[in-house]
Design a protein around this motif. Structure first.
Motif, PDB file in Angstrom:
ATOM      1  N   SER A 108       0.811  -1.219   0.000  1.00 34.39           N
ATOM      2  CA  SER A 108       0.000   0.000   0.000  1.00 34.39           C
ATOM      3  C   SER A 108       0.843   1.268   0.000  1.00 34.39           C
ATOM      4  CB  SER A 108      -0.932   0.017   1.218  1.00 34.39           C
ATOM      5  OG  SER A 108      -0.215   0.293   2.424  1.00 34.39           O
ATOM      6  N   THR A 109       2.115   1.152   0.368  1.00 36.59           N
ATOM      7  CA  THR A 109       2.983   2.333   0.420  1.00 36.59           C
ATOM      8  C   THR A 109       3.764   2.553  -0.878  1.00 36.59           C
ATOM      9  OG1 THR A 109       4.880   1.120   1.349  1.00 36.59           O
ATOM     10  CG2 THR A 109       3.269   2.008   2.911  1.00 36.59           C
ATOM     11  N   ASN A 110       3.602   1.664  -1.841  1.00 39.07           N
ATOM     12  CA  ASN A 110       4.393   1.776  -3.078  1.00 39.07           C
ATOM     13  C   ASN A 110       4.135   3.075  -3.825  1.00 39.07           C
ATOM     14  OD1 ASN A 110       5.644  -0.693  -2.649  1.00 39.07           O
ATOM     15  ND2 ASN A 110       4.212  -1.838  -3.934  1.00 39.07           N
ATOM     16  N   GLU A 111       2.871   3.501  -3.862  1.00 34.60           N
ATOM     17  CA  GLU A 111       2.532   4.707  -4.624  1.00 34.60           C
ATOM     18  C   GLU A 111       3.152   5.960  -4.007  1.00 34.60           C
ATOM     19  OE1 GLU A 111       0.996   6.854  -7.776  1.00 34.60           O
ATOM     20  OE2 GLU A 111       1.144   4.673  -7.507  1.00 34.60           O
ATOM     21  N   ILE A 112       3.412   5.913  -2.699  1.00 32.61           N
ATOM     22  CA  ILE A 112       4.035   7.056  -2.035  1.00 32.61           C
ATOM     23  C   ILE A 112       5.405   7.346  -2.653  1.00 32.61           C
ATOM     24  CG2 ILE A 112       4.973   7.889   0.166  1.00 32.61           C
ATOM     25  CD1 ILE A 112       2.805   6.254   1.580  1.00 32.61           C
ATOM     26  N   LYS A 113       6.079   6.293  -3.098  1.00 32.47           N
ATOM     27  CA  LYS A 113       7.420   6.444  -3.663  1.00 32.47           C
ATOM     28  C   LYS A 113       7.420   7.268  -4.946  1.00 32.47           C
ATOM     29  CE  LYS A 113       8.580   1.911  -1.751  1.00 32.47           C
ATOM     30  NZ  LYS A 113       8.901   0.491  -2.074  1.00 32.47           N
ATOM     31  N   ASN A 114       6.256   7.414  -5.576  1.00 33.10           N
ATOM     32  CA  ASN A 114       6.181   8.222  -6.798  1.00 33.10           C
ATOM     33  C   ASN A 114       6.159   9.711  -6.501  1.00 33.10           C
ATOM     34  OD1 ASN A 114       6.193   6.013  -8.567  1.00 33.10           O
ATOM     35  ND2 ASN A 114       3.977   5.746  -8.367  1.00 33.10           N
ATOM     36  N   GLY A 115       5.952  10.068  -5.219  1.00 35.70           N
ATOM     37  CA  GLY A 115       6.096  11.457  -4.806  1.00 35.70           C
ATOM     38  C   GLY A 115       5.066  12.409  -5.365  1.00 35.70           C
ATOM     39  N   ASN A 116       3.805  12.001  -5.363  1.00 35.84           N
ATOM     40  CA  ASN A 116       2.749  12.892  -5.843  1.00 35.84           C
ATOM     41  C   ASN A 116       1.492  12.618  -5.021  1.00 35.84           C
ATOM     42  OD1 ASN A 116       0.794  14.323  -7.332  1.00 35.84           O
ATOM     43  ND2 ASN A 116       1.851  13.953  -9.267  1.00 35.84           N
ATOM     44  N   PHE A 117       1.321  13.349  -3.924  1.00 37.03           N
ATOM     45  CA  PHE A 117       0.209  13.110  -3.007  1.00 37.03           C
ATOM     46  C   PHE A 117       0.090  14.257  -2.018  1.00 37.03           C
ATOM     47  CE2 PHE A 117       4.061  11.162  -1.331  1.00 37.03           C
ATOM     48  CZ  PHE A 117       4.120  11.659  -0.036  1.00 37.03           C
TER      49      PHE A 117
END
Length: 286
Positions: free
Chosen positions: A67-76
């Motif tokens: 669930s934290t993978n998308e955080i790594k894209n840095g857009n939130f």
């Protein structure tokens, strides 16, 4: 004057602080007490066949890790809150920018601090509002309470959890680090989870104060938590129920995430609203 770090927080935004130290007329003081929040007991669950006893549901743990993978894209966008502190902001990797607004204490506190921190690589600025019952008695505060954005020397804020931002590590709260320490978890509903986490492994998470981890001792290995993910399986909420430790009361630390992929770039402050940060500002956060 000293600032106690946010426990579980800076928040990055270090990053955050559960309470500012009470200051007397000489600028020294002791930590302010926090608000007590009860720590719920997390009941056990029957492990599925092949699972390690006490580890809960391996599939649930993997879901939270993913669930934290998308955080790594840095857009939130994100929020963090704890005892006497709150923060909200956004990270926008496409523009190499980020912003966080923090509030620590209030006007009834001995000392209150509001920060608006803007990062637009390679520059950073901070606007401070310092108040509270004893603010006027600390001479250094008058030099930083300018009402303008103060341009920061990057060499003096590197590694600073309150003022700095690492564009190689996008998450101010460090949720990916925290979930790596999950010791037991079970799914409690559609997109909801509960369990325990070993926060002693999360000293690098911006929302977890290393000094609090030390104070917790063995308790740090079994801190209750709840979590929520959105319909796409992305982390939307993580709440830690941190037990009392040392001089810190029990507290709830909450992190939320939203607007994945649709955050906007931070806005640089107008040039006529910018001054260079004085030495007193760096001393405040050291």
């Amino acid at each position: 004057m000293t600032i106690r770090r946010f426990s579980a927080a800076a928040f990055a935004a270090a990053l955050l602080t559960p309470g500012l130290a009470a200051c007397n007329s000489t600028g020294t003081g002791t930590g302010a007490a926090g608000t007590t929040s009860a720590s719920p007991t997390v009941s056990g669950s029957i492990a599925p066949s092949g699972a390690t006893p006490g580890a809960g549901d391996p599939a649930a743990k993997q879901a939270l890790l993913d669930s934290t993978n998308e955080i790594k894209n840095g857009n939130f966008r994100f929020t963090m809150s704890g005892v006497g502190s709150s923060a909200e902001g956004q990270v926008h990797e496409p523009s190499q920018s980020a912003e966080m607004k923090m509030t620590i204490g209030d006007q009834s506190s001995d000392l209150m601090l509001k920060l608006d921190v803007i990062h637009f690589k390679p520059d950073s600025w901070v606007k401070l509002e310092v108040g509270g019952k004893t603010a006027s008695s600390v001479p250094a505060i008058q030099k930083i309470n300018t009402g303008k954005y103060q341009h920061l020397d990057q060499t003096r804020i590197k590694g600073n959890r309150a003022l700095g931002f690492d564009f190689d590590t996008f998450d101010p709260a460090g949720s990916a680090v925290i979930t790596q320490g999950i010791t037991e978890v079970r799914k409690t509903g559609d997109g909801t989870y509960a369990g325990t986490v070993d926060v002693s492994k999360a000293a690098q998470a911006g929302s977890v104060d290393p000094t609090l981890i030390t104070a917790l001792g063995a308790q740090a290995q079994q801190v209750p938590f709840t979590a929520k993910v959105d319909p796409q399986g992305r982390l939307s909420e993580l709440v830690l129920q941190v037990p009392a430790a040392g001089q810190s009361a029990a507290q709830e630390i909450k992190m939320t995430y939203s607007d994945y992929g649709s955050a906007t770039a931070a806005q640089k402050p107008p040039a006529d609203q910018v001054v260079e940060a004085p030495p007193e500002l760096y001393n405040l956060f050291n």
